[in-house]
Motif scaffolding. Structure first.
Motif, short mmCIF file in Angstrom:
data_model
loop_
_atom_site.label_atom_id
_atom_site.label_comp_id
_atom_site.label_asym_id
_atom_site.label_seq_id
_atom_site.Cartn_x
_atom_site.Cartn_y
_atom_site.Cartn_z
N ASP A 45 33.42 55.46 64.83
CA ASP A 45 34.60 56.00 64.15
C ASP A 45 34.77 55.33 62.80
O ASP A 45 34.54 54.13 62.66
N LEU A 46 35.21 56.08 61.84
CA LEU A 46 35.47 55.55 60.51
C LEU A 46 36.98 55.43 60.34
O LEU A 46 37.72 56.35 60.68
N GLY A 47 37.42 54.29 59.82
CA GLY A 47 38.84 54.08 59.61
C GLY A 47 39.10 53.31 58.34
O GLY A 47 38.22 52.60 57.83
N VAL A 48 40.31 53.42 57.82
CA VAL A 48 40.66 52.77 56.56
C VAL A 48 40.47 51.26 56.59
O VAL A 48 40.11 50.67 55.58
N GLU A 49 40.67 50.66 57.74
CA GLU A 49 40.57 49.20 57.83
C GLU A 49 39.15 48.70 57.61
O GLU A 49 38.93 47.50 57.44
N GLN A 50 38.19 49.60 57.57
CA GLN A 50 36.80 49.21 57.34
C GLN A 50 36.48 49.03 55.85
O GLN A 50 35.37 48.66 55.51
N PHE A 51 37.46 49.31 55.00
CA PHE A 51 37.27 49.16 53.56
C PHE A 51 38.06 47.95 53.06
O PHE A 51 39.12 47.62 53.60
N SER A 52 37.55 47.30 52.04
CA SER A 52 38.15 46.09 51.49
C SER A 52 39.65 46.24 51.25
O SER A 52 40.08 47.21 50.63
N ALA A 53 40.39 45.28 51.72
CA ALA A 53 41.82 45.14 51.47
C ALA A 53 42.67 46.25 52.07
O ALA A 53 43.85 46.35 51.77
N LEU A 54 42.13 47.09 52.93
CA LEU A 54 42.94 48.15 53.55
C LEU A 54 43.20 47.82 55.00
O LEU A 54 42.41 47.17 55.67
N SER A 55 44.33 48.31 55.48
CA SER A 55 44.64 48.20 56.90
C SER A 55 45.18 49.54 57.37
O SER A 55 45.54 50.40 56.57
N MET A 56 45.22 49.67 58.68
CA MET A 56 45.73 50.92 59.24
C MET A 56 47.16 51.15 58.78
O MET A 56 47.93 50.20 58.65
N LEU A 57 47.47 52.39 58.54
CA LEU A 57 48.84 52.77 58.20
C LEU A 57 49.68 52.62 59.47
O LEU A 57 49.26 53.03 60.54
N THR A 58 50.82 52.02 59.36
CA THR A 58 51.68 51.87 60.53
C THR A 58 52.50 53.13 60.75
O THR A 58 52.71 53.94 59.83
N LEU A 113 50.04 60.90 52.86
CA LEU A 113 49.75 59.69 53.61
C LEU A 113 48.35 59.16 53.28
O LEU A 113 48.15 57.94 53.19
N LEU A 114 47.40 60.06 53.07
CA LEU A 114 46.05 59.63 52.70
C LEU A 114 46.05 58.97 51.32
O LEU A 114 45.36 57.97 51.11
N ILE A 115 46.85 59.49 50.42
CA ILE A 115 46.95 58.88 49.09
C ILE A 115 47.58 57.49 49.21
O ILE A 115 47.07 56.51 48.66
N ILE A 116 48.67 57.38 49.98
CA ILE A 116 49.37 56.10 50.15
C ILE A 116 48.50 55.07 50.86
O ILE A 116 48.48 53.90 50.49
N GLY A 117 47.78 55.49 51.90
CA GLY A 117 47.05 54.55 52.73
C GLY A 117 45.60 54.32 52.36
O GLY A 117 44.96 53.42 52.89
N PHE A 118 45.06 55.12 51.41
CA PHE A 118 43.64 54.99 51.08
C PHE A 118 43.40 55.01 49.57
O PHE A 118 42.96 54.03 48.99
#
Length: 191
Positions: A96-109, A166-171
């Motif tokens: 699975d691919l998720g935002v937390e796999q990219f530098s300085a990003l974490s899952m959106l709460t 949400l994608l803009i805000i979280g990624f």
């Protein structure tokens, strides 16, 4: 991973475009008192005629699936409890691919996702929850069952507007990447 590659960016742009098309289809569907006819042309040659739901149902259903994929990419999931809602994903499956796999990003709460909506939090959660319920359980029957001015149609429209935000805000914004322009233009019928 440190930065998203071109495949990831292309996949997200494709999903955002599919949501934009679904939103356009939903707007048309919601405006009809009676389903109009449809004709599709390829290179000036008519290849399909039928009811407009031949386009709108497929576009709306595809948008639901793409919304679900983006929400899961951002770290959200639908709850499986007797009280429907959204929650944070506790973990990911292999591959699975998720935002937390990219530098300085974490899952959106859950809280961040609901706070992004300018209206009532309960309405935002109902819209996002509908995406998960529709994609997971009711997709085959969803578009033929809702009426143009129902709460379900309104919640789909809210989700189709909100998930790209949400994608803009979280990624995109945290990575300093310009999001794709997925605004559609369409011609109105001449009077």
């Amino acid at each position: 991973m440190t930065a998203p590659d071109s495949k990831v960016l292309a996949s997200l742009a494709y999903r955002m475009e599919a949501i934009a098309i679904g939103r356009l289809a939903l707007r048309h569907h919601m405006s009809w008192e009676e389903v109009p006819s449809m004709e599709i042309f390829f290179d000036g040659r008519q290849v399909v005629d039928g009811k407009a739901t031949g386009f709108t149902n497929a576009a709306i259903e595809a948008a639901v699936i793409h919304c679900r994929a983006i929400l899961e990419f951002l770290g959200l999931q639908g709850t499986n409890s007797s009280s429907p809602g959204i929650s944070n994903r506790p973990n990911r499956r292999n591959g699975d691919l998720g935002v937390e796999q990219f530098s300085a990003l974490s899952m959106l709460t859950r809280e961040q996702a609901l706070a992004a909506y300018p209206g009532p939090e309960t309405e935002a959660e109902a819209a996002l929850c509908l995406i998960f319920q529709s994609a997971n359980k009711g997709l085959a029957h969803m578009t033929s069952a809702f009426t143009p001015h129902s709460a379900e149609a309104r919640h789909l429209e809210i989700a189709f507007r909100g998930v790209p935000v949400l994608l803009i805000i979280g990624f995109y914004a945290p990575l300093g990447i310009q999001p794709p322009n997925c605004e559609l233009t369409f011609r109105s019928n001449p009077a």
